[in-house]
Design an enzyme around this catalytic site. Structure first.
Site, short mmCIF file in Angstrom:
data_model
loop_
_atom_site.label_atom_id
_atom_site.label_comp_id
_atom_site.label_asym_id
_atom_site.label_seq_id
_atom_site.Cartn_x
_atom_site.Cartn_y
_atom_site.Cartn_z
N ILE A 104 20.22 1.83 53.30
CA ILE A 104 20.58 2.89 54.26
C ILE A 104 19.63 2.80 55.44
O ILE A 104 18.39 2.82 55.25
CB ILE A 104 20.48 4.28 53.59
CG1 ILE A 104 21.51 4.39 52.44
CG2 ILE A 104 20.70 5.40 54.61
CD1 ILE A 104 21.31 5.60 51.54
N PHE A 105 20.18 2.68 56.66
CA PHE A 105 19.36 2.51 57.86
C PHE A 105 19.13 3.86 58.53
O PHE A 105 20.08 4.57 58.87
CB PHE A 105 20.05 1.57 58.84
CG PHE A 105 19.32 1.42 60.15
CD1 PHE A 105 19.94 1.73 61.36
CD2 PHE A 105 18.00 0.95 60.18
CE1 PHE A 105 19.25 1.60 62.56
CE2 PHE A 105 17.32 0.80 61.38
CZ PHE A 105 17.94 1.14 62.57
N GLY A 106 17.84 4.21 58.70
CA GLY A 106 17.48 5.45 59.40
C GLY A 106 16.84 5.14 60.73
O GLY A 106 16.01 4.23 60.83
N TYR A 107 17.21 5.88 61.75
CA TYR A 107 16.66 5.62 63.10
C TYR A 107 16.30 6.92 63.83
O TYR A 107 15.96 6.93 64.99
CB TYR A 107 17.67 4.82 63.95
CG TYR A 107 19.00 5.50 64.09
CD1 TYR A 107 20.00 5.34 63.10
CD2 TYR A 107 19.27 6.34 65.16
CE1 TYR A 107 21.22 6.00 63.21
CE2 TYR A 107 20.50 7.00 65.28
CZ TYR A 107 21.46 6.83 64.29
OH TYR A 107 22.66 7.48 64.38
N GLY A 108 16.43 8.04 63.12
CA GLY A 108 16.03 9.34 63.71
C GLY A 108 15.17 10.05 62.69
O GLY A 108 14.16 9.49 62.24
N SER A 109 15.60 11.23 62.25
CA SER A 109 14.75 11.97 61.29
C SER A 109 14.62 11.24 59.97
O SER A 109 13.65 11.44 59.22
CB SER A 109 15.35 13.35 61.04
OG SER A 109 16.62 13.22 60.44
N GLU A 136 23.83 14.87 56.99
CA GLU A 136 24.26 14.13 58.18
C GLU A 136 25.69 14.43 58.62
O GLU A 136 25.95 14.65 59.80
CB GLU A 136 24.14 12.62 57.91
CG GLU A 136 22.74 12.15 57.61
CD GLU A 136 21.82 12.31 58.81
OE1 GLU A 136 20.88 13.10 58.70
OE2 GLU A 136 22.06 11.66 59.82
N1 LIG Z 1 21.39 9.35 61.49
C1 LIG Z 1 20.15 9.28 62.24
C2 LIG Z 1 19.80 10.61 62.80
C3 LIG Z 1 19.58 11.54 61.67
C4 LIG Z 1 19.23 12.89 62.14
O1 LIG Z 1 18.29 13.07 62.87
N2 LIG Z 1 20.06 13.80 61.65
C5 LIG Z 1 19.75 15.19 61.77
C6 LIG Z 1 21.04 15.94 61.55
S1 LIG Z 1 21.61 16.64 63.01
C7 LIG Z 1 18.76 15.53 60.69
O2 LIG Z 1 18.90 15.09 59.57
N3 LIG Z 1 17.78 16.30 61.00
C8 LIG Z 1 16.79 16.68 60.00
C9 LIG Z 1 15.53 17.01 60.75
O3 LIG Z 1 15.64 17.18 61.97
O4 LIG Z 1 14.47 17.09 60.11
C10 LIG Z 1 19.07 8.71 61.33
O5 LIG Z 1 19.43 7.76 60.65
O6 LIG Z 1 17.91 9.11 61.29
#
Ligand SMILES: N[C@@H](CCC(=O)N[C@@H](CS)C(=O)NCC(=O)O)C(=O)O
Length: 219
Positions: A32-37, A112
């Site tokens: 699973i690739f994560g690139y944000g949170s 997500e």
């Molecule tokens: N799908 C991206 C972005 C994920 C993301 O930032 N999603 C938000 C949902 S809107 C989240 O999970 N936020 C949790 C947080 O901000 O701690 C990833 O792989 O990291």
């Protein structure tokens, strides 16, 4: 067995690969690739992790968020992947195996998809240490068709929105700074001009928003 990254903000260490990076070894293996949170808070059990990148995508703060980092009245901005032939996005790939697969997918579907408006997409992930052995991975991408999509805006406007928003997972500024932290740790080869421009804009505006000690209390 949940592997915790070595330190809160450092990308998970890439343990020595004891076997070829191939999901064919075990049908019950998924990356699973994560690139944000997900880079700093995966919050699901995983067996292994790799720092690396995907080609053909650029990361953009173009997804609105009314739950984790914003509200209905003041949606925050979180990241998605934009198809970009020349793009390269750095993040972390997590290996889930056996029962971890269904557990991770169940959890991420809520975090997500249901709460965030993201869809799943298969990407090719290049581990930093073994870019010649790419992996198929699942990524969560917010497309322009989802109702929370905000699309492009000047980085100064995005910075203003991030400074003003918070949600159930915390302040939008924390989200930005933790991602910037990760990119810093990836080293000079990992550039993200969009992210850097927003961080610079926040740095310029922050003193106008509140004195330093108050700003530090935001995150
Ligand atoms: N799908 C991206 C972005 C994920 C993301 O930032 N999603 C938000 C949902 S809107 C989240 O999970 N936020 C949790 C947080 O901000 O701690 C990833 O792989 O990291």
């Amino acid at each position: 067995m949940k592997q915790e990254p070595a330190a809160q903000n450092s990308p998970p260490a890439s343990p020595p690969s004891s076997q070829p990076l191939s999901e064919d070894d075990d049908p019950q293996t998924l990356w699973i690739f994560g690139y944000g949170s997900l880079v700093w808070r995966p919050d699901f059990a995983y067996s292994d992790s790799r720092v690396g990148f995907v080609r053909g995508y650029s990361r953009r703060f173009w997804q609105g968020d009314t739950f984790h980092r914003g509200s209905d009245k003041m949606p925050g901005r979180v990241v998605t992947l934009l198809e970009d032939h020349e793009g390269c996005t750095w993040g972390v790939a997590y290996q889930v195996q056996g029962e971890q697969v269904s557990e991770a997918l169940k959890y991420l579907n809520v975090r997500e998809a249901v709460l965030g408006g993201y869809d799943t997409k298969e990407v090719t992930f290049y581990p930093q240490d073994t870019p010649d052995q790419p992996l198929k991975a699942l990524a969560y991408v917010a497309t322009p068709q989802n109702p929370g999509y905000l699309g492009p805006a000047p980085e100064e406007a995005i910075a203003t929105q991030i400074l003003a928003c918070r949600g159930f997972s915390g302040h939008n500024l924390e989200y930005l700074l933790r991602l910037a932290d990760f990119m810093q740790l990836c080293g000079p080869q990992a550039q993200d001009e969009h992210l850097a421009a927003i961080v610079d804009a926040v740095g310029t505006m922050l003193p106008c928003f509140c004195p330093t000690e108050q700003a530090l209390a935001l995150v």
